[in-house]
Design an enzyme around this catalytic site. Structure first.
Site, PDB file in Angstrom:
ATOM      1  N   TYR A  32       0.865  -1.179   0.000  1.00 24.72           N
ATOM      2  CA  TYR A  32       0.000   0.000   0.000  1.00 24.72           C
ATOM      3  C   TYR A  32       0.907   1.237   0.000  1.00 24.72           C
ATOM      4  O   TYR A  32       0.838   2.097   0.863  1.00 24.72           O
ATOM      5  CB  TYR A  32      -0.969   0.004   1.184  1.00 24.72           C
ATOM      6  N   HIS A  34       3.197   4.521  -0.545  1.00 25.57           N
ATOM      7  CA  HIS A  34       2.979   5.962  -0.659  1.00 25.57           C
ATOM      8  C   HIS A  34       4.344   6.619  -0.858  1.00 25.57           C
ATOM      9  O   HIS A  34       5.376   5.929  -0.939  1.00 25.57           O
ATOM     10  CB  HIS A  34       2.254   6.495   0.589  1.00 25.57           C
ATOM     11  N   HIS A  37       7.424   5.447   1.169  1.00 31.97           N
ATOM     12  CA  HIS A  37       8.112   4.258   0.643  1.00 31.97           C
ATOM     13  C   HIS A  37       8.942   4.624  -0.590  1.00 31.97           C
ATOM     14  O   HIS A  37      10.076   4.174  -0.754  1.00 31.97           O
ATOM     15  CB  HIS A  37       7.097   3.186   0.237  1.00 31.97           C
ATOM     16  N   GLN A  61       4.130  -9.973  13.273  1.00 34.39           N
ATOM     17  CA  GLN A  61       4.381  -8.706  13.976  1.00 34.39           C
ATOM     18  C   GLN A  61       3.092  -8.004  14.402  1.00 34.39           C
ATOM     19  O   GLN A  61       3.140  -6.902  14.929  1.00 34.39           O
ATOM     20  CB  GLN A  61       5.267  -7.782  13.149  1.00 34.39           C
ATOM     21  N   GLN A 153      11.990   0.758  15.172  1.00 37.48           N
ATOM     22  CA  GLN A 153      12.297  -0.350  14.257  1.00 37.48           C
ATOM     23  C   GLN A 153      13.682  -0.162  13.635  1.00 37.48           C
ATOM     24  O   GLN A 153      14.479  -1.106  13.574  1.00 37.48           O
ATOM     25  CB  GLN A 153      11.221  -0.398  13.177  1.00 37.48           C
ATOM     26  N   SER A 185       1.487   7.420   5.996  1.00 32.50           N
ATOM     27  CA  SER A 185       1.397   6.070   6.544  1.00 32.50           C
ATOM     28  C   SER A 185       0.302   5.330   5.786  1.00 32.50           C
ATOM     29  O   SER A 185      -0.725   5.931   5.431  1.00 32.50           O
ATOM     30  CB  SER A 185       1.015   6.138   8.031  1.00 32.50           C
TER      31      SER A 185
END
Ligand code: AMP
Length: 283
Positions: A32, A34, A37, A61, A153, A185
């Site tokens: 997905y 955006h 990324h 996760q 992360q 996000s």
């Protein structure tokens, strides 16, 4: 652009490229896609010969009451964006290939996951660390790019690479935001129009903290209470955490005298959003 759907095909592709002395850069995602990324792909593209993107919504996760089953997906659009960004291979594994029956190994870090999101998502970072290690072994990249949007992360991956002696350079991509400041996000897709307005409470909080620290405020407790009041002035918001912490260890800081990470998690309606900023009180 090649599309590889099994571990065996991906590994064979990477081995072949390595045999030809081609360098590989890797961007792992849950799809997905955006602009956030895309910025990671654009960061990696000029640094390597081959750019590999993975799209895998990793079930391990997600906690039992999280959004695994509703996580948004649009593979067609993802492939278009990947191709445009210069990706040369997309790895789209199936979860049965990644986690066959009798799978039983887990990578768990000791202290970094105890802070921030890890307090509220107890299985999350072991899931991330395990799947990223597997992806590294399958893709065999020379370097990999992660976003600062998921700061904890990123720190966990940096530590894991150090601890396990992985020969992979980790690069960090800046947080990409919408024009009004909202951090991009995939989960923003869950927000109603009214919730989208409330989601601005996160980036507004980072701005407020930056301003107050620049004016000389040093007390995390005071900053936290101002931020909390700001966030709760927006409808449908619930603060999960507001943390001022050391950027390396993620340990809480009470008096801000050196560079600090302000990290937030806020529920807007049922959607959990995170954001962060590094603040340098000296500047
Ligand atoms: P995800 O698909 O959410 O698992 O994210 C895949 C990668 O993209 C991770 O390294 C994220 O930190 C990064 N990412 C997600 N959103 C952004 C953003 N707004 N800016 C920069 N990187 C991002």
């Amino acid at each position: 652009m090649e599309i590889l759907k099994t571990k065996a095909d991906m590994q064979a592709w990477s081995k072949n490229k390595k045999k030809q002395s081609r360098t590989l850069c890797f961007v792992p995602t849950m799809g997905y896609l955006h602009q956030g990324h895309v910025s990671l792909m654009e960061k990696g593209r000029p640094l390597c010969d081959e750019l590999v993107l993975s799209i895998f919504v990793n079930p391990t996760q997600f906690g039992p009451n999280e959004d695994l089953s509703s996580y948004p997906s649009n593979i067609e659009n993802d492939l278009l964006l990947a191709e445009k960004a210069g990706v040369t291979a997309v790895f789209l594994p199936h979860k049965k290939d990644m986690y066959p029956e009798h799978f039983q190994t887990e990578i768990k870090l000791q202290s970094l996951p105890r802070h921030l999101c890890g307090k509220f998502r107890p299985v999350h970072f072991a899931g991330v660390a395990t799947v990223v290690t597997k992806l590294f072994n399958i893709v065999m990249p020379d370097m990999a790019v992660f976003g600062m949007k998921d700061y904890q992360q990123l720190q966990i991956i940096r530590q894991l690479v150090l601890d396990l002696d992985l020969d992979i350079r980790i690069l960090a991509g800046e947080i990409i935001r919408e024009k009004d400041g909202l951090a991009m996000s995939s989960r923003n897709a869950y927000l109603s129009e009214a919730q989208r307005a409330s989601a601005l409470s996160l980036s507004r909080s980072l701005d407020l903290a930056r301003e107050l620290v620049a004016k000389g405020e040093k007390s995390s407790a005071l900053l936290r209470s101002k931020i909390e009041a700001l966030i709760h002035s927006f409808p449908e918001t619930e603060v999960e955490y507001i943390s001022f912490c050391r950027p390396e260890t993620l340990e809480e800081i009470e008096v801000i005298e050196t560079k600090v990470l302000l990290a937030l998690a806020v529920k807007v309606g049922k959607t959990r959003l995170i954001d962060n900023v590094l603040i340098n009180p000296g500047r």
